[in-house]
Design a protein around this motif. Structure first.
Motif, PDB file in Angstrom:
ATOM      1  N   TYR A  38     -39.871  50.910  39.766  1.00 46.88           N
ATOM      2  CA  TYR A  38     -38.415  50.922  39.690  1.00 46.88           C
ATOM      3  C   TYR A  38     -37.861  50.579  41.067  1.00 46.88           C
ATOM      4  O   TYR A  38     -38.206  51.214  42.057  1.00 46.88           O
ATOM      5  N   ALA A  39     -37.007  49.567  41.117  1.00 48.54           N
ATOM      6  CA  ALA A  39     -36.450  49.130  42.398  1.00 48.54           C
ATOM      7  C   ALA A  39     -35.122  48.447  42.165  1.00 48.54           C
ATOM      8  O   ALA A  39     -34.801  48.038  41.051  1.00 48.54           O
ATOM      9  N   ILE A  40     -34.350  48.351  43.240  1.00 45.00           N
ATOM     10  CA  ILE A  40     -33.121  47.576  43.199  1.00 45.00           C
ATOM     11  C   ILE A  40     -33.169  46.599  44.362  1.00 45.00           C
ATOM     12  O   ILE A  40     -33.502  46.959  45.479  1.00 45.00           O
ATOM     13  N   LEU A  41     -32.881  45.345  44.047  1.00 46.02           N
ATOM     14  CA  LEU A  41     -32.919  44.281  45.039  1.00 46.02           C
ATOM     15  C   LEU A  41     -31.500  43.865  45.353  1.00 46.02           C
ATOM     16  O   LEU A  41     -30.706  43.602  44.448  1.00 46.02           O
ATOM     17  N   SER A  42     -31.191  43.803  46.614  1.00 39.07           N
ATOM     18  CA  SER A  42     -29.863  43.435  47.079  1.00 39.07           C
ATOM     19  C   SER A  42     -29.610  41.952  46.839  1.00 39.07           C
ATOM     20  O   SER A  42     -30.533  41.169  46.623  1.00 39.07           O
ATOM     21  N   ALA A  43     -28.354  41.561  46.915  1.00 40.02           N
ATOM     22  CA  ALA A  43     -28.000  40.145  46.798  1.00 40.02           C
ATOM     23  C   ALA A  43     -28.440  39.381  48.040  1.00 40.02           C
ATOM     24  O   ALA A  43     -28.622  38.177  47.993  1.00 40.02           O
ATOM     25  N   ASP A  44     -28.633  40.089  49.150  1.00 37.14           N
ATOM     26  CA  ASP A  44     -29.081  39.466  50.394  1.00 37.14           C
ATOM     27  C   ASP A  44     -30.588  39.199  50.307  1.00 37.14           C
ATOM     28  O   ASP A  44     -31.369  40.133  50.161  1.00 37.14           O
ATOM     29  N   PRO A  45     -31.009  37.945  50.374  1.00 38.30           N
ATOM     30  CA  PRO A  45     -32.434  37.650  50.226  1.00 38.30           C
ATOM     31  C   PRO A  45     -33.291  38.181  51.369  1.00 38.30           C
ATOM     32  O   PRO A  45     -34.491  38.342  51.218  1.00 38.30           O
ATOM     33  N   ALA A  46     -32.686  38.488  52.509  1.00 40.65           N
ATOM     34  CA  ALA A  46     -33.461  39.010  53.638  1.00 40.65           C
ATOM     35  C   ALA A  46     -33.656  40.523  53.553  1.00 40.65           C
ATOM     36  O   ALA A  46     -34.501  41.071  54.244  1.00 40.65           O
ATOM     37  N   ALA A  47     -32.885  41.201  52.705  1.00 36.53           N
ATOM     38  CA  ALA A  47     -32.981  42.652  52.594  1.00 36.53           C
ATOM     39  C   ALA A  47     -34.216  43.053  51.785  1.00 36.53           C
ATOM     40  O   ALA A  47     -34.592  42.382  50.832  1.00 36.53           O
TER      41      ALA A  47
END
Length: 138
Positions: A38-47
């Motif tokens: 389970y994870a959440i990925l930011s809209a920022d590709p570098a994050a």
């Protein structure tokens, strides 16, 4: 006398040298641990992705991020993670403004291959309790 100065990267790129063009120049993908369920990925590709121990922790994070705003959950089939041979299934989580237009992207929730219904149920179970709500209950 010093030789004329040249832009090395431009010179190498002009001659199609592979060192001048990074492999991920146009497509950066977030790197996620292989055991993350389970994870959440930011809209920022570098994050870096925020990984959670379970679905309930992910839902509580989303509830804190949204505050009092409404949510729109959009199923996506093509979340690309670095190191994966194929795209993963995820849910994009947007907040909505007063006119029900998308206000901001909280992130793309990876739910171990599950979809929107799973996240909706977890969000209902983990509603944000506000101090005003606690006063009304007393």
């Amino acid at each position: 006398m010093r030789p004329p100065w040249t832009e090395a990267a431009a010179l190498l790129a002009a001659h199609h040298h592979p060192a001048a063009i990074p492999a991920d120049l146009y497509r950066r993908r977030p790197v996620m641990p292989a055991d993350a369920r389970y994870a959440i990925l930011s809209a920022d590709p570098a994050a870096k992705p925020k990984v959670f121990p379970d679905l309930e922790a992910l839902a509580r994070h989303i509830q804190r991020e949204r505050g009092l705003q409404a949510l729109e959950l959009v199923e996506t089939e093509d979340l690309e993670i670095q190191g994966d041979p194929q795209p993963r299934r995820a849910v994009s989580v947007f907040t909505l403004d007063a006119a029900n237009d998308r206000d901001r992207l909280i992130g793309h929730a990876y739910l171990d291959g599950r979809g929107r219904e799973t996240l909706q149920a977890a969000l209902r179970r983990n509603r944000l309790v506000l101090p005003a709500d606690m006063e009304d209950a007393a």
